[in-house]
Design an enzyme around this catalytic site. Structure first.
Site, PDB file in Angstrom:
ATOM      1  N   GLU A  71       0.826  -1.219   0.000  1.00  0.00           N
ATOM      2  CA  GLU A  71       0.000   0.000   0.000  1.00  0.00           C
ATOM      3  C   GLU A  71       0.858   1.267   0.000  1.00  0.00           C
ATOM      4  O   GLU A  71       2.054   1.218   0.254  1.00  0.00           O
ATOM      5  CB  GLU A  71      -0.944  -0.004   1.202  1.00  0.00           C
ATOM      6  CG  GLU A  71      -0.201  -0.087   2.530  1.00  0.00           C
ATOM      7  CD  GLU A  71      -0.829   0.761   3.603  1.00  0.00           C
ATOM      8  OE1 GLU A  71      -1.144   1.936   3.326  1.00  0.00           O
ATOM      9  OE2 GLU A  71      -0.995   0.243   4.719  1.00  0.00           O
ATOM     10  N   LYS A 101      -3.917  -1.435  14.369  1.00  0.00           N
ATOM     11  CA  LYS A 101      -3.015  -0.465  15.019  1.00  0.00           C
ATOM     12  C   LYS A 101      -3.376  -0.300  16.497  1.00  0.00           C
ATOM     13  O   LYS A 101      -4.536  -0.188  16.857  1.00  0.00           O
ATOM     14  CB  LYS A 101      -3.032   0.851  14.262  1.00  0.00           C
ATOM     15  CG  LYS A 101      -2.119   0.758  13.033  1.00  0.00           C
ATOM     16  CD  LYS A 101      -1.941   2.059  12.345  1.00  0.00           C
ATOM     17  CE  LYS A 101      -3.123   2.354  11.472  1.00  0.00           C
ATOM     18  NZ  LYS A 101      -3.115   1.665  10.192  1.00  0.00           N
ATOM     19  N   ASP A 126     -15.985   6.114  15.438  1.00  0.00           N
ATOM     20  CA  ASP A 126     -15.139   6.179  14.249  1.00  0.00           C
ATOM     21  C   ASP A 126     -14.638   4.777  13.925  1.00  0.00           C
ATOM     22  O   ASP A 126     -13.862   4.198  14.679  1.00  0.00           O
ATOM     23  CB  ASP A 126     -13.972   7.138  14.535  1.00  0.00           C
ATOM     24  CG  ASP A 126     -13.019   7.281  13.365  1.00  0.00           C
ATOM     25  OD1 ASP A 126     -13.028   6.422  12.466  1.00  0.00           O
ATOM     26  OD2 ASP A 126     -12.245   8.250  13.354  1.00  0.00           O
ATOM     27  N   LYS A 133      -5.035  10.942   1.003  1.00  0.00           N
ATOM     28  CA  LYS A 133      -5.247   9.599   1.562  1.00  0.00           C
ATOM     29  C   LYS A 133      -6.588   9.101   1.038  1.00  0.00           C
ATOM     30  O   LYS A 133      -7.629   9.656   1.374  1.00  0.00           O
ATOM     31  CB  LYS A 133      -5.238   9.693   3.090  1.00  0.00           C
ATOM     32  CG  LYS A 133      -5.529   8.396   3.816  1.00  0.00           C
ATOM     33  CD  LYS A 133      -5.368   8.575   5.317  1.00  0.00           C
ATOM     34  CE  LYS A 133      -5.956   7.422   6.099  1.00  0.00           C
ATOM     35  NZ  LYS A 133      -5.885   7.641   7.558  1.00  0.00           N
ATOM     36  N   SER A 173     -12.843   2.472  10.913  1.00  0.00           N
ATOM     37  CA  SER A 173     -12.094   2.571   9.659  1.00  0.00           C
ATOM     38  C   SER A 173     -12.822   1.860   8.523  1.00  0.00           C
ATOM     39  O   SER A 173     -13.398   0.785   8.708  1.00  0.00           O
ATOM     40  CB  SER A 173     -10.720   1.934   9.840  1.00  0.00           C
ATOM     41  OG  SER A 173     -10.051   1.869   8.597  1.00  0.00           O
TER      42      SER A 173
END
Ligand code: PSU
Ligand code: MN
Length: 300
Positions: free
Chosen positions: A26, A158, A137, A87, A139
């Site tokens: 990525e 993460k 939130d 992004k 992802s």
């Protein structure tokens, strides 16, 4: 999707044609996840590791609205060194194409493009997931993994995230979690999370066997292969909590949110740990690229 929307370099298109092992990489980690100049060095090093292990690297990004599978070194330099690289997650893909953006792809959009390019294995550092705190939130990486049949090699989610909630999400959406030579899901900078994997695999061949079964079943989710960071690079557990909490607190004070949040937290932790988390991050990226390439070789 029309595959003509993806531009392949000659190495990747030859590999596809001759059914050679390929590993997608990525570009958000290059543009937004690591600081300069380590980002460029790491991007090059990951490609080198994939090659040394017998596979062809395909670093994925968007340039001038075109999806590229297999950036040239010049294009990697552009992603690593320019300021205007966005992004791009899946929700941004149509805008990126229509408005001819230069964009770095996240786990979500890299998987999306790689799978449609017929690439079976993708290596990254840590996936996105459910964030901590009061804001719901989540992802875009998670729903993308639920919908994209590809092997994603990572070191778990993460560590700044709510890992138990992220683990639940993976389970609910049918994403099989393989522990590569481990019985616990790794936690990015840390080798352990206390959270279970669905199965442990000791070799690339075992992972390949599970992915083949998944494909035979027509299951549409990703196979998440989680690899712990090598012991000598693990970030000390004693300092970890403090480093994360400090970063989370500053993010809240400065009201950092949305797509800025993850890069902010990573860079803040690298700063306060005087580069220690950065070394860990690079080590796990390199290790994951090696494991991914071995899996791609085993899948041939
Ligand atoms: N792995 C790393 N560093 C990173 C990322 C992964 O070691 O910066 C990137 C990936 O591109 C992933 C993104 O998709 O972080 C998650 O961002 P968000 O939480 O905003 O979805
Ligand atoms: Mn988010």
């Amino acid at each position: 999707m029309d595959r003509s929307l993806i531009k392949f370099n000659s190495e990747v298109s030859a590999a596809l044609e001759h059914n050679k092992p390929i590993v997608a990489l990525e570009s958000t980690v290059i543009a937004h996840g690591l600081p300069r100049p380590q980002n460029l060095d790491t991007a090059r090093r990951l490609e080198q590791i994939v090659r040394e292990t017998g596979a062809v690297p395909a670093t994925i990004a968007i340039l001038n609205g075109q999806f590229i599978a297999g950036l040239s070194d010049e294009q990697i330099c552009c992603i690593a060194g320019s300021d205007g690289i966005r992004k791009v997650s899946i929700r941004d893909l149509p805008i990126a194409v229509a408005h001819k953006w230069d964009g770095a792809t996240t786990v979500a959009s890299t998987s999306w493009i790689a799978q449609r390019a017929a690439i079976k294995v993708f290596a990254t550092g840590g996936i996105g997931g459910v964030h901590r705190g009061s804001l719901p939130d989540v992802s875009g990486d998670l729903p993308a993994l639920a919908n994209t049949p590809i092997v994603v090699v990572c070191s778990g989610a993460k560590i700044v995230l709510d890992l138990p909630a992220t683990r639940e999400w993976l389970e609910t959406y049918g994403i099989t979690v393989v522990g590569y030579q481990c019985n616990e899901m790794p936690a990015f900078y840390s080798r352990s999370s206390g959270l279970p994997v669905d199965v442990s695999a000791d070799s690339p061949g075992e992972v390949a066997q599970i992915f083949r079964a998944q494909q035979a079943l027509g299951i549409q989710s990703a196979l998440l292969v989680t690899v712990p960071v090598p012991e000598e690079f693990e970030f000390p557990a004693a300092e970890l909590k403090r480093t994360i909490n400090e970063a989370l607190q500053v993010a809240e004070q400065q009201q950092v949110g949305g797509r800025e949040l993850t890069p902010f937290l990573l860079s803040r932790m690298a700063q306060t740990s005087e580069g220690a988390t950065l070394r860990t991050n690079i080590a796990l990226l390199e290790n994951n690229a090696r494991v991914a390439a071995a899996i791609a070789v085993a899948l041939r």
